[in-house]
Design a protein around this motif. Structure first.
Motif, PDB file in Angstrom:
ATOM      1  N   PHE A  85       0.834  -1.201   0.000  1.00 28.25           N
ATOM      2  CA  PHE A  85       0.000   0.000   0.000  1.00 28.25           C
ATOM      3  C   PHE A  85       0.871   1.254   0.000  1.00 28.25           C
ATOM      4  CE2 PHE A  85      -2.428   3.343   2.199  1.00 28.25           C
ATOM      5  CZ  PHE A  85      -3.505   3.429   1.336  1.00 28.25           C
ATOM      6  N   LYS A  86       1.899   1.259   0.831  1.00 24.32           N
ATOM      7  CA  LYS A  86       2.800   2.414   0.906  1.00 24.32           C
ATOM      8  C   LYS A  86       3.506   2.642  -0.422  1.00 24.32           C
ATOM      9  CE  LYS A  86       3.460   1.746   5.820  1.00 24.32           C
ATOM     10  NZ  LYS A  86       4.351   1.263   6.865  1.00 24.32           N
ATOM     11  N   GLN A  87       3.888   1.547  -1.081  1.00 27.92           N
ATOM     12  CA  GLN A  87       4.540   1.662  -2.382  1.00 27.92           C
ATOM     13  C   GLN A  87       3.593   2.276  -3.415  1.00 27.92           C
ATOM     14  OE1 GLN A  87       5.761  -2.092  -4.024  1.00 27.92           O
ATOM     15  NE2 GLN A  87       6.694  -1.148  -5.839  1.00 27.92           N
ATOM     16  N   ILE A  88       2.338   1.855  -3.401  1.00 31.45           N
ATOM     17  CA  ILE A  88       1.346   2.387  -4.345  1.00 31.45           C
ATOM     18  C   ILE A  88       1.148   3.879  -4.102  1.00 31.45           C
ATOM     19  CG2 ILE A  88      -1.084   2.301  -5.037  1.00 31.45           C
ATOM     20  CD1 ILE A  88      -1.006  -0.716  -4.249  1.00 31.45           C
ATOM     21  N   VAL A  89       0.974   4.255  -2.842  1.00 27.39           N
ATOM     22  CA  VAL A  89       0.745   5.664  -2.505  1.00 27.39           C
ATOM     23  C   VAL A  89       1.938   6.518  -2.920  1.00 27.39           C
ATOM     24  CG1 VAL A  89       0.389   7.294  -0.616  1.00 27.39           C
ATOM     25  CG2 VAL A  89      -0.885   5.154  -0.664  1.00 27.39           C
ATOM     26  N   LYS A 129     -22.305  -2.933 -11.272  1.00 27.49           N
ATOM     27  CA  LYS A 129     -21.082  -2.141 -11.081  1.00 27.49           C
ATOM     28  C   LYS A 129     -20.312  -2.628  -9.847  1.00 27.49           C
ATOM     29  CE  LYS A 129     -21.721   1.022 -14.322  1.00 27.49           C
ATOM     30  NZ  LYS A 129     -20.774   1.502 -15.284  1.00 27.49           N
ATOM     31  N   ILE A 130     -18.991  -2.570  -9.936  1.00 26.85           N
ATOM     32  CA  ILE A 130     -18.119  -2.948  -8.826  1.00 26.85           C
ATOM     33  C   ILE A 130     -17.846  -1.712  -7.978  1.00 26.85           C
ATOM     34  CG2 ILE A 130     -15.822  -3.780  -8.225  1.00 26.85           C
ATOM     35  CD1 ILE A 130     -15.907  -5.374 -10.874  1.00 26.85           C
ATOM     36  N   ARG A 131     -18.023  -1.827  -6.674  1.00 28.09           N
ATOM     37  CA  ARG A 131     -17.824  -0.715  -5.742  1.00 28.09           C
ATOM     38  C   ARG A 131     -16.329  -0.520  -5.493  1.00 28.09           C
ATOM     39  NH1 ARG A 131     -20.495   1.641  -1.053  1.00 28.09           N
ATOM     40  NH2 ARG A 131     -18.938   2.049   0.558  1.00 28.09           N
ATOM     41  N   LEU A 132     -15.847   0.713  -5.715  1.00 27.28           N
ATOM     42  CA  LEU A 132     -14.436   1.024  -5.497  1.00 27.28           C
ATOM     43  C   LEU A 132     -14.166   1.701  -4.160  1.00 27.28           C
ATOM     44  CD1 LEU A 132     -13.252   2.338  -8.978  1.00 27.28           C
ATOM     45  CD2 LEU A 132     -12.929   0.080  -7.982  1.00 27.28           C
ATOM     46  N   LYS A 133     -15.193   2.172  -3.492  1.00 24.58           N
ATOM     47  CA  LYS A 133     -15.041   3.003  -2.294  1.00 24.58           C
ATOM     48  C   LYS A 133     -14.105   2.411  -1.248  1.00 24.58           C
ATOM     49  CE  LYS A 133     -16.479   6.331   0.499  1.00 24.58           C
ATOM     50  NZ  LYS A 133     -15.486   6.966   1.210  1.00 24.58           N
ATOM     51  N   ASP A 134     -14.203   1.143  -0.934  1.00 22.19           N
ATOM     52  CA  ASP A 134     -13.400   0.548   0.131  1.00 22.19           C
ATOM     53  C   ASP A 134     -12.291  -0.350  -0.401  1.00 22.19           C
ATOM     54  OD1 ASP A 134     -15.041   1.761   2.117  1.00 22.19           O
ATOM     55  OD2 ASP A 134     -16.551   0.230   1.718  1.00 22.19           O
ATOM     56  N   THR A 135     -11.825  -0.080  -1.591  1.00 21.93           N
ATOM     57  CA  THR A 135     -10.788  -0.917  -2.196  1.00 21.93           C
ATOM     58  C   THR A 135      -9.440  -0.221  -2.144  1.00 21.93           C
ATOM     59  OG1 THR A 135     -11.093  -0.006  -4.410  1.00 21.93           O
ATOM     60  CG2 THR A 135     -12.471  -1.904  -3.814  1.00 21.93           C
ATOM     61  N   PHE A 138      -9.333   3.151  -4.317  1.00 23.40           N
ATOM     62  CA  PHE A 138      -9.826   4.387  -3.713  1.00 23.40           C
ATOM     63  C   PHE A 138      -8.947   4.815  -2.542  1.00 23.40           C
ATOM     64  CE2 PHE A 138     -12.262   6.983  -0.840  1.00 23.40           C
ATOM     65  CZ  PHE A 138     -12.838   7.902  -1.705  1.00 23.40           C
ATOM     66  N   ASN A 139      -8.603   3.891  -1.665  1.00 25.60           N
ATOM     67  CA  ASN A 139      -7.825   4.240  -0.478  1.00 25.60           C
ATOM     68  C   ASN A 139      -6.443   4.769  -0.824  1.00 25.60           C
ATOM     69  OD1 ASN A 139      -9.963   3.456   1.146  1.00 25.60           O
ATOM     70  ND2 ASN A 139      -9.202   1.380   1.373  1.00 25.60           N
ATOM     71  N   SER A 140      -5.797   4.188  -1.820  1.00 20.80           N
ATOM     72  CA  SER A 140      -4.468   4.661  -2.202  1.00 20.80           C
ATOM     73  C   SER A 140      -4.539   6.028  -2.882  1.00 20.80           C
ATOM     74  CB  SER A 140      -3.759   3.646  -3.093  1.00 20.80           C
ATOM     75  OG  SER A 140      -4.497   3.401  -4.262  1.00 20.80           O
ATOM     76  N   PHE A 142      -6.856   8.317  -2.339  1.00 23.25           N
ATOM     77  CA  PHE A 142      -7.173   9.287  -1.297  1.00 23.25           C
ATOM     78  C   PHE A 142      -5.935   9.619  -0.455  1.00 23.25           C
ATOM     79  CE2 PHE A 142      -8.875  10.407   2.968  1.00 23.25           C
ATOM     80  CZ  PHE A 142      -9.439  11.615   2.608  1.00 23.25           C
ATOM     81  N   ALA A 143      -5.161   8.608  -0.075  1.00 22.14           N
ATOM     82  CA  ALA A 143      -3.939   8.862   0.701  1.00 22.14           C
ATOM     83  C   ALA A 143      -2.949   9.695  -0.105  1.00 22.14           C
ATOM     84  CB  ALA A 143      -3.303   7.543   1.123  1.00 22.14           C
ATOM     85  N   ALA A 144      -2.823   9.413  -1.402  1.00 24.01           N
ATOM     86  CA  ALA A 144      -1.906  10.170  -2.252  1.00 24.01           C
ATOM     87  C   ALA A 144      -2.373  11.614  -2.431  1.00 24.01           C
ATOM     88  CB  ALA A 144      -1.759   9.485  -3.609  1.00 24.01           C
ATOM     89  N   VAL A 145      -3.675  11.806  -2.555  1.00 26.10           N
ATOM     90  CA  VAL A 145      -4.228  13.166  -2.678  1.00 26.10           C
ATOM     91  C   VAL A 145      -3.883  13.976  -1.439  1.00 26.10           C
ATOM     92  CG1 VAL A 145      -6.412  14.450  -2.613  1.00 26.10           C
ATOM     93  CG2 VAL A 145      -6.074  12.678  -4.308  1.00 26.10           C
ATOM     94  N   LYS A 146      -3.999  13.370  -0.270  1.00 28.33           N
ATOM     95  CA  LYS A 146      -3.719  14.078   0.977  1.00 28.33           C
ATOM     96  C   LYS A 146      -2.232  14.384   1.137  1.00 28.33           C
ATOM     97  CE  LYS A 146      -6.639  15.049   3.494  1.00 28.33           C
ATOM     98  NZ  LYS A 146      -7.442  16.276   3.408  1.00 28.33           N
ATOM     99  N   MET A 147      -1.368  13.624   0.467  1.00 28.51           N
ATOM    100  CA  MET A 147       0.074  13.864   0.556  1.00 28.51           C
ATOM    101  C   MET A 147       0.575  14.822  -0.513  1.00 28.51           C
ATOM    102  SD  MET A 147       1.392  10.063   1.508  1.00 28.51           S
ATOM    103  CE  MET A 147       3.086  10.495   1.207  1.00 28.51           C
ATOM    104  N   ASN A 148      -0.181  15.004  -1.571  1.00 30.73           N
ATOM    105  CA  ASN A 148       0.209  15.905  -2.653  1.00 30.73           C
ATOM    106  C   ASN A 148       0.041  17.341  -2.172  1.00 30.73           C
ATOM    107  OD1 ASN A 148       0.562  17.379  -4.978  1.00 30.73           O
ATOM    108  ND2 ASN A 148      -0.925  16.250  -6.179  1.00 30.73           N
ATOM    109  N   PHE A 149       1.065  18.156  -2.328  1.00 30.89           N
ATOM    110  CA  PHE A 149       1.041  19.525  -1.818  1.00 30.89           C
ATOM    111  C   PHE A 149      -0.116  20.336  -2.390  1.00 30.89           C
ATOM    112  CE2 PHE A 149       2.345  23.985  -1.858  1.00 30.89           C
ATOM    113  CZ  PHE A 149       2.549  24.170  -0.508  1.00 30.89           C
ATOM    114  N   ALA A 150      -0.394  20.162  -3.677  1.00 27.16           N
ATOM    115  CA  ALA A 150      -1.422  20.974  -4.335  1.00 27.16           C
ATOM    116  C   ALA A 150      -2.844  20.527  -3.992  1.00 27.16           C
ATOM    117  CB  ALA A 150      -1.235  20.937  -5.849  1.00 27.16           C
ATOM    118  N   THR A 151      -3.019  19.273  -3.560  1.00 25.72           N
ATOM    119  CA  THR A 151      -4.371  18.759  -3.321  1.00 25.72           C
ATOM    120  C   THR A 151      -4.601  18.334  -1.874  1.00 25.72           C
ATOM    121  OG1 THR A 151      -3.709  16.524  -3.952  1.00 25.72           O
ATOM    122  CG2 THR A 151      -4.601  17.936  -5.692  1.00 25.72           C
ATOM    123  N   LYS A 152      -3.698  18.664  -0.989  1.00 28.27           N
ATOM    124  CA  LYS A 152      -3.794  18.150   0.387  1.00 28.27           C
ATOM    125  C   LYS A 152      -5.023  18.647   1.138  1.00 28.27           C
ATOM    126  CE  LYS A 152      -0.785  21.662   2.318  1.00 28.27           C
ATOM    127  NZ  LYS A 152       0.516  21.916   2.890  1.00 28.27           N
TER     128      LYS A 152
END
Length: 192
Positions: A85-89, A129-135, A138-140, A142-152
């Motif tokens: 997960f950390k590698q993906i983020v 449709k396949i739910r992506l919300k808890d996969t 989505f989680n990776s 969201f974590a990457a968005v929060k770490m990106n300076f422009a989108t945190k």
């Protein structure tokens, strides 16, 4: 002659004073930028503690995901090994984007194939449709968005909305829409 020297001296002093102010402004800008870089690095350490890898990191070989079975396998892998997960983020943060829509537009094709995106939605409200919300997808993101300076500053709702737009346009990207078909036909006719 003495008056001319005084005038020249006054102009020189004014120029030096202006240059001094500009140098101070540049120093302050550099100081702000270094604080910003430090905060970003500190935030990354808080979100992903004990993980030191320089950006960008490559995504695991299983990406982009092609079907629901691969998604389930990746979710299981992430549950068993948090390093994945950390590698993906880290890899997604390296892709970046200046807005949430740009970030999603740049990262999602790296995570899932367009054909699979047509079978997915954020909440999976439709039966087919396949739910992506808890996969992991989505989680990776969201974590990457929060770490990106422009989108945190973006919220989970912002990510859901932007991801929903990206998923809804998967048919257009595949050339299934009338506009896409027309454009493809025009391109094919122009090359003949």
């Amino acid at each position: 002659m003495d008056v001319a020297l005084r005038a020249m001296d006054a102009r020189l002093q004014a120029t030096l004073k202006t240059m001094g102010h500009k140098v101070l402004n540049v120093q302050q800008d550099i100081k702000q930028m270094s604080k910003s870089v430090y905060k970003t690095e500190r935030n990354m350490d808080l979100i992903l503690p004990h993980f030191k890898v320089s950006l960008p990191t490559e995504l695991p070989a299983a990406f982009p995901i092609k079907d629901g079975e691969e998604l389930k396998e990746m979710d299981q892998l992430v549950k068993s090994d948090s390093g994945v997960f950390k590698q993906i983020v880290k890899a997604l943060v390296g892709v970046g984007g200046n807005t949430i829509d740009e970030f999603i537009r740049r990262t999602m094709p790296r995570l899932m194939k367009n054909e699979f995106a047509k079978c997915c939605s954020v909440f999976g409200k439709k039966d087919d449709k396949i739910r992506l919300k808890d996969t992991v997808i989505f989680n990776s993101v969201f974590a990457a968005v929060k770490m990106n300076f422009a989108t945190k500053e973006c919220t989970e709702k912002d990510v859901e909305s932007s991801m929903r737009k990206w998923l809804q346009t998967s048919r257009d990207r595949a050339g299934r829409s009338r506009y896409g078909q027309k454009k493809r036909q025009e391109r094919d006719n122009a090359t003949i």
